[in-house]
Design a protein around this motif. Structure first.
Motif, short mmCIF file in Angstrom:
data_model
loop_
_atom_site.label_atom_id
_atom_site.label_comp_id
_atom_site.label_asym_id
_atom_site.label_seq_id
_atom_site.Cartn_x
_atom_site.Cartn_y
_atom_site.Cartn_z
N ARG A 1 73.55 94.82 12.05
CA ARG A 1 74.21 93.66 11.50
C ARG A 1 73.46 92.25 11.64
O ARG A 1 73.36 91.54 10.47
N ASP A 2 72.73 92.02 12.70
CA ASP A 2 71.86 90.98 12.92
C ASP A 2 70.68 90.98 11.97
O ASP A 2 70.44 89.69 11.31
N LYS A 3 70.16 92.08 11.57
CA LYS A 3 69.15 92.08 10.81
C LYS A 3 69.61 91.98 9.19
O LYS A 3 68.68 91.30 8.39
N ALA A 4 70.79 92.59 8.96
CA ALA A 4 71.55 92.47 7.65
C ALA A 4 71.64 91.04 7.35
O ALA A 4 71.56 90.74 6.22
N ILE A 5 72.09 90.34 8.31
CA ILE A 5 72.43 88.78 8.14
C ILE A 5 71.04 88.21 7.45
O ILE A 5 70.99 87.38 6.49
N ILE A 6 70.25 88.56 8.36
CA ILE A 6 68.72 87.79 7.86
C ILE A 6 68.32 88.21 6.44
O ILE A 6 68.19 87.16 5.76
N LEU A 7 68.44 89.35 6.15
CA LEU A 7 68.22 89.71 4.74
C LEU A 7 69.02 89.16 3.75
O LEU A 7 68.52 89.07 2.56
#
Length: 173
Positions: free
Chosen positions: A80-86
């Motif tokens: 989730r954290d990486k998806a939010i960044i992308l």
């Protein structure tokens, strides 16, 4: 960091230091600048996503496109954290011109590889590039953006992503 990106407030090194327990000095020593931190986070998230996405796209047969389309909601639930960044971090902000050159080059290389592999899949399956862009990238990304950062991406999204992918390749415009 994803909390700051997702909140729309902007990214501050001080907040990251508090969130991670890493001193501001250590962050600047490692990344040289705010832009370096943002670029490193972007490249890390991009590489993580591309690893899963490209593994799916390399599956033999037309099923590969569906698996690649499903990689976006799956990645958004698992990372989730990486998806939010992308999804929410604007590339222009995350990869500013004054970001470290090696990270800018890494991003360009990642994106060129992804573009090449998508074109290879489209040619292999006799699909238009536009159908693949919509069905494998555009629709899944739009579906995920309806939820992030404020809610988890529900598994029901997978059904919509699959239907959108199948419709895009059926049209094959």
């Amino acid at each position: 960091m994803s909390n700051q990106v997702g909140s729309g407030v902007g990214f501050r090194i001080q907040d990251l230091a508090v969130e991670t327990g890493i001193s501001i000095g250590s962050l600047y020593h490692r990344y040289q600048s705010r832009e370096g931190v943002l670029a490193a986070a972007w490249v890390d998230a991009l590489r993580s996503f591309h690893t899963e996405f490209l593994a799916a796209l390399d599956t033999p047969g037309r099923e590969a496109g569906e698996l690649a389309a499903m990689a976006t909601p799956r990645f958004s639930r698992q990372h989730r954290d990486k998806a939010i960044i992308l999804c929410l971090g604007r590339r222009e902000t995350m990869m500013a011109e004054n970001a470290p050159q090696e990270l800018l080059a890494a991003t360009e290389e990642e994106n060129a590889n992804m573009k090449h592999r998508l074109e290879t899949f489209a040619a292999r399956e006799n699909l238009s590039h536009q159908a693949c862009m919509h069905g494998i990238i555009g629709f899944p990304l739009a579906a995920v953006k309806l939820y992030l950062p404020h809610a988890e991406v529900p598994t029901s999204v997978d059904h919509y992503v699959k239907a959108a992918y199948l419709s895009a390749i059926e049209l094959n415009l």
